[in-house]
Design an enzyme around this catalytic site. Sequence first.
Site, PDB file in Angstrom:
ATOM      1  N   GLY A 183       0.775  -1.215   0.110  1.00 48.31           N
ATOM      2  CA  GLY A 183       0.100  -0.029  -0.010  1.00 48.31           C
ATOM      3  C   GLY A 183       0.804   1.013  -0.161  1.00 48.31           C
ATOM      4  O   GLY A 183       0.499   2.258  -0.701  1.00 48.31           O
ATOM      5  N   ASN A 194      -2.993 -10.877  -1.759  1.00 42.55           N
ATOM      6  CA  ASN A 194      -2.647 -12.191  -2.377  1.00 42.55           C
ATOM      7  C   ASN A 194      -3.721 -13.299  -2.504  1.00 42.55           C
ATOM      8  O   ASN A 194      -5.003 -12.709  -1.568  1.00 42.55           O
ATOM      9  CB  ASN A 194      -1.297 -13.050  -1.124  1.00 42.55           C
ATOM     10  CG  ASN A 194       0.381 -12.943  -1.688  1.00 42.55           C
ATOM     11  OD1 ASN A 194       0.119 -12.279  -2.540  1.00 42.55           O
ATOM     12  ND2 ASN A 194       0.640 -13.681  -0.702  1.00 42.55           N
ATOM     13  N   LYS A 250      -0.846 -16.689  -9.281  1.00 47.07           N
ATOM     14  CA  LYS A 250      -0.139 -16.630  -8.466  1.00 47.07           C
ATOM     15  C   LYS A 250      -0.584 -17.080  -6.942  1.00 47.07           C
ATOM     16  O   LYS A 250       0.371 -17.601  -6.511  1.00 47.07           O
ATOM     17  CB  LYS A 250      -0.344 -14.902  -8.014  1.00 47.07           C
ATOM     18  CG  LYS A 250       0.170 -14.086  -7.266  1.00 47.07           C
ATOM     19  CD  LYS A 250       1.859 -13.824  -7.635  1.00 47.07           C
ATOM     20  CE  LYS A 250       2.165 -12.889  -6.339  1.00 47.07           C
ATOM     21  NZ  LYS A 250       1.871 -13.038  -5.011  1.00 47.07           N
ATOM     22  N   ASN A 290       2.334 -19.510  -4.675  1.00 52.50           N
ATOM     23  CA  ASN A 290       2.341 -18.645  -3.341  1.00 52.50           C
ATOM     24  C   ASN A 290       1.746 -20.669  -2.766  1.00 52.50           C
ATOM     25  O   ASN A 290       2.183 -19.991  -1.270  1.00 52.50           O
ATOM     26  CB  ASN A 290       0.626 -17.942  -2.559  1.00 52.50           C
ATOM     27  CG  ASN A 290       1.198 -16.611  -2.989  1.00 52.50           C
ATOM     28  OD1 ASN A 290       0.773 -15.577  -3.539  1.00 52.50           O
ATOM     29  ND2 ASN A 290       2.887 -16.071  -2.409  1.00 52.50           N
ATOM     30  N   ASN A 313       4.956 -20.100   0.275  1.00 53.08           N
ATOM     31  CA  ASN A 313       4.501 -19.969   1.821  1.00 53.08           C
ATOM     32  C   ASN A 313       4.149 -20.583   2.860  1.00 53.08           C
ATOM     33  O   ASN A 313       4.874 -20.421   3.615  1.00 53.08           O
ATOM     34  CB  ASN A 313       3.213 -18.348   1.109  1.00 53.08           C
ATOM     35  CG  ASN A 313       3.539 -17.064   0.036  1.00 53.08           C
ATOM     36  OD1 ASN A 313       4.229 -17.424  -0.871  1.00 53.08           O
ATOM     37  ND2 ASN A 313       2.743 -16.348   0.532  1.00 53.08           N
TER      38      ASN A 313
HETATM   39  O1  KPL Z   1       4.049 -14.229  -3.362  1.00 53.91           O
HETATM   40  C1  KPL Z   1       4.900 -13.954  -2.664  1.00 53.91           C
HETATM   41  C2  KPL Z   1       4.798 -14.126  -0.326  1.00 53.91           C
HETATM   42  O2  KPL Z   1       6.115 -14.093  -0.376  1.00 53.91           O
HETATM   43  O3  KPL Z   1       3.553 -13.656  -0.756  1.00 53.91           O
HETATM   44  C3  KPL Z   1       6.563 -14.691  -2.609  1.00 53.91           C
HETATM   45  C4  KPL Z   1       6.591 -14.385  -4.337  1.00 53.91           C
HETATM   46  C5  KPL Z   1       6.227 -16.104  -2.785  1.00 53.91           C
HETATM   47  C6  KPL Z   1       7.466 -13.888  -2.446  1.00 53.91           C
HETATM   48  O4  KPL Z   1       8.447 -14.481  -1.525  1.00 53.91           O
END
Ligand code: KPL
Length: 304
Positions: free
Chosen positions: A13, A103, A182, A186, A190
């Site tokens: 942001g 995300n 994405k 993730n 993650n």
């Molecule tokens: O988008 C990411 C995140 O940490 O949320 C990645 C691509 C895994 C980069 O750290």
Amino acid sequence: MQRWHILGVGAIGGLFASLLQEAGTRCTLLLRDSDPDLAEGTTCITLRRGERLHSYQFEASASADASPISHLLVCTKAQDIIPAIAGVAHRLAPDAVVLLLANGLGYQQQVRARWPQLDCFSGSTTEGVFREGRRAICHAGRGSTLVGQPGRETAPGWFDAWLALPIQCGWSRDIDTVLWRKLAINCAINPLTALHGCPNGELAQRAELAALVGELCAEIRAIGIAAGQEQAVSDLQTQVMAVISATANNRSSMLQDVLAGRETEIDYLTGHLLAQGREHGIEAPRNAALLAAVKALRAGTRPA
Ligand code: KPL
């Protein structure tokens, strides 16, 4: 003149507020009612790029204020999006533009169902940015940002201001594929980094973790294909390994959340993936185990 209100003034942001302002678009930061900066009515963000420091002065506004919002950029964590928009809903113009830049998947449908009158767009960014202090951010790695609206071929007029940003930013005719890709990346990175408390690069360096990434990718790919997202998951493992290598020293956003004792976005990442799997009768035991393990991490507990 177009004015963007920014909801969620974290690293992403703060970066977009600063870039928009630098490119001549006025921005107002929406702050919690308890934020001390509200007394002044202005707030400053410091953005570091390498050795160079840039400072940006913004108007600050409490969510509860009454002044209308025509363009809203939402950069909160996925799980905070609905309550955050609810907090400013009384200020939103009937056909306000809302751009969701977070995300995960699942909240887009929730926003559209709850506020069907809003003109909702989604975005995905790979800009490498992290917080160095309360209002200090570091723009560490250049990435790209894609924005779109399902079913919409051409960009709306307001997007000209985004094309003027000094970063790689474009319109996507197929934002669903972008968001799904994405999500898939993730989901493969993650949760594992959050559980093992490791930077992204270790997922490639430690053989047992690299093997797990491969198994996760196979499950994610099967669900993606069943959900009609072949394009998003084609070459998934290669894409995931490329992101791991490009972000080797980064702590994933989920690891950062765990270390800071914050709730994670797991429900909108692996949780959403597994829900899609259930809908199509596909099991994903490796991903299900990760979901349970991340949920079991007690907030604030350092991962092993
Ligand atoms: O988008 C990411 C995140 O940490 O949320 C990645 C691509 C895994 C980069 O750290």
